[in-house]
Design an enzyme around this catalytic site. Structure first.
Site, mmCIF file in Angstrom:
data_model
loop_
_atom_site.group_PDB
_atom_site.id
_atom_site.type_symbol
_atom_site.label_atom_id
_atom_site.label_comp_id
_atom_site.label_asym_id
_atom_site.label_seq_id
_atom_site.Cartn_x
_atom_site.Cartn_y
_atom_site.Cartn_z
ATOM 1 N N ARG A 153 0.830 -1.220 0.000
ATOM 2 C CA ARG A 153 0.000 0.000 0.000
ATOM 3 C C ARG A 153 0.860 1.265 0.000
ATOM 4 N NH1 ARG A 153 -3.082 -3.683 3.513
ATOM 5 N NH2 ARG A 153 -1.243 -3.443 4.789
ATOM 6 N N ILE A 154 1.854 1.324 0.891
ATOM 7 C CA ILE A 154 2.666 2.543 0.992
ATOM 8 C C ILE A 154 3.584 2.676 -0.228
ATOM 9 C CG2 ILE A 154 4.451 3.748 2.350
ATOM 10 C CD1 ILE A 154 3.129 2.430 4.861
ATOM 11 N N ASP A 173 10.255 -6.551 -4.410
ATOM 12 C CA ASP A 173 9.211 -7.207 -3.625
ATOM 13 C C ASP A 173 8.946 -8.565 -4.268
ATOM 14 O OD1 ASP A 173 6.811 -8.097 -2.452
ATOM 15 O OD2 ASP A 173 6.165 -6.054 -2.030
ATOM 16 N N ARG A 235 9.609 -0.457 10.239
ATOM 17 C CA ARG A 235 9.743 -0.851 11.643
ATOM 18 C C ARG A 235 11.227 -0.861 12.001
ATOM 19 N NH1 ARG A 235 5.159 0.182 12.310
ATOM 20 N NH2 ARG A 235 3.469 -1.128 13.079
ATOM 21 N N ASP A 259 12.104 6.919 10.975
ATOM 22 C CA ASP A 259 10.885 7.238 11.725
ATOM 23 C C ASP A 259 10.635 6.190 12.804
ATOM 24 O OD1 ASP A 259 8.419 8.699 12.203
ATOM 25 O OD2 ASP A 259 7.370 7.004 11.291
ATOM 26 N N GLU A 264 11.525 1.755 21.114
ATOM 27 C CA GLU A 264 10.801 3.033 21.060
ATOM 28 C C GLU A 264 10.220 3.370 22.422
ATOM 29 O OE1 GLU A 264 8.047 3.003 17.753
ATOM 30 O OE2 GLU A 264 9.675 2.802 16.316
ATOM 31 N N HIS A 283 8.232 7.987 15.180
ATOM 32 C CA HIS A 283 7.196 7.068 14.671
ATOM 33 C C HIS A 283 5.945 7.899 14.327
ATOM 34 C CE1 HIS A 283 5.881 2.600 14.733
ATOM 35 N NE2 HIS A 283 5.140 3.275 13.880
#
Ligand SMILES: NC(=O)c1ccc[n+]([C@@H]2O[C@H](COP(=O)([O-])OP(=O)(O)OC[C@H]3O[C@@H](n4cnc5c(N)ncnc54)[C@H](O)[C@@H]3O)[C@@H](O)[C@H]2O)c1
Length: 319
Positions: A153-154, A173, A235, A259, A264, A283
């Protein structure tokens, strides 16, 4: 009446949707400690989950649980094997969580390639004139090659933005067919090292799994061009932090944007916090008014639709 636990606060838009629905009883759970979750969650039929780790110790106690609705698309904070074995459904915010992350990746690429932080500080320090005749490391995106790792999606939102900047887009991918990538205007890379060697910009948009953990370590970074930048908004741990820090210090690559972190929030002594070659955000790829509002509504609506028996399949994770 199904009882829903709202684990970790989300925007009020989504909370209201559940709270104002007479078919449900809801409770917000803000203490995300394992001790609290294990004592509270067994009373619920459904959970909405933002942050907070739901492992098998907790799930074993949740005998009434039928569904977990993630506020987001990643689900590495849930024991999916347990869910599968016990036929507990896992839902994600599949239609609302890709535009802002794709824009965030562009922001990081632009921030680094245009030297925004340096220029901003220079103007404030009164160095407007002296900057004029300096040689800059900043560069154009036009005609540069980007390797998008993970064409979901991203990745598919990102490619449109990159093509708008006239970049040449490659995608790695293994689970997406060549013709799909080509239909978006990209070129498929069959093996990762080939893509890493060619790219000026590399962006990671893959889920965290056993296979993707430490996908990019020093040996892979050494394959990249000296001027390359790498962005990780997927991630922490997919791009090894210790190796990235070393590579930036030794100028093996030009820069990075992160990010997400292995831990975290990151520890204060994490060397990346002092490394000037990396741009950081907390994040926050989804932290826009639009995205957070839509995500909270979709998280709540998914759980409502699930209990009403009219949930669209695209929100259910196939585990
Ligand atoms: N920073 C944030 O706030 C933020 C926001 C949204 C998503 N994310 C992260 O980004 C990830 C991607 O999101 P998405 O919505 O695009 O997910 P997605 O499931 O739509 O796409 C992920 C893609 O990665 C591919 N993939 C899986 N394993 C791979 C591998 N080993 N090598 C290459 N490709 C692989 C899959 O085939 C898939 O096409 C999420 O899993 C989540 O962890 C982070």
């Amino acid at each position: 009446m199904p009882k829903i636990a709202i684990v970790d606060k989300m925007l009020q838009d989504g909370i209201n949707l559940l709270k104002n629905n007479p078919k449900f009883e809801c409770e917000i759970i803000e203490d995300l400690s394992k001790k609290n979750l294990i004592s509270k969650l067994p009373a619920f039929d459904g959970i909405t989950l933002r942050r907070g780790k739901i492992d098998s110790d907790i799930l074993e106690k949740c005998k009434r649980l039928k569904v977990i609705s993630r506020h987001g698309v990643g689900f590495d904070n849930v024991d999916v094997k347990f869910l599968k074995k016990n036929n507990i459904k896992l839902l994600i915010t599949a239609t609302t969580t890709s535009v802002s992350p794709a824009e965030h990746i562009m922001f990081m690429i632009l921030n680094i390639s245009k030297g925004i932080d340096f220029f901003d500080k220079s103007v404030r320090k009164g160095e407007f004139e002296s900057i004029m005749h300096m040689k800059h490391n900043t560069f154009e995106l036009s005609n540069k090659k980007i390797l998008i790792i993970g064409f979901g999606r991203i990745g598919r939102k990102l490619i449109k933005r990159c093509l708008g900047f006239e970049m040449k887009v490659y995608a790695y991918d293994p689970y997406v067919e060549k013709k799909v990538i080509e239909s978006f205007g990209g070129m498929k890379v069959e093996n990762l090292p080939d893509g890493l060697k060619e790219a000026d910009v590399i962006s990671l948009s893959v889920p965290l799994t056993e296979k993707t953990k430490n996908m990019i370590t020093l040996d892979k970074i050494k394959m990249m061009k000296k001027n390359a930048i790498i962005i990780n908004t997927s991630r922490g741990g997919i791009l090894n932090e210790k190796d990235l820090n070393e590579a930036l210090d030794k100028k093996i690559i030009f820069g990075a944007g992160l990010d997400v972190f292995e831990k975290e929030p990151p520890d204060n002594n994490n060397p990346l916090l002092k490394n000037k070659r990396v741009v950081l955000s907390p994040h926050a790829a989804t932290f826009t008014q639009e995205c957070l509002s839509k995500m909270s509504i979709e998280t709540a609506q998914n759980i409502i639709d699930f209990f009403d028996g009219k949930l669209d399949q695209k929100f259910i994770v196939k585990i």
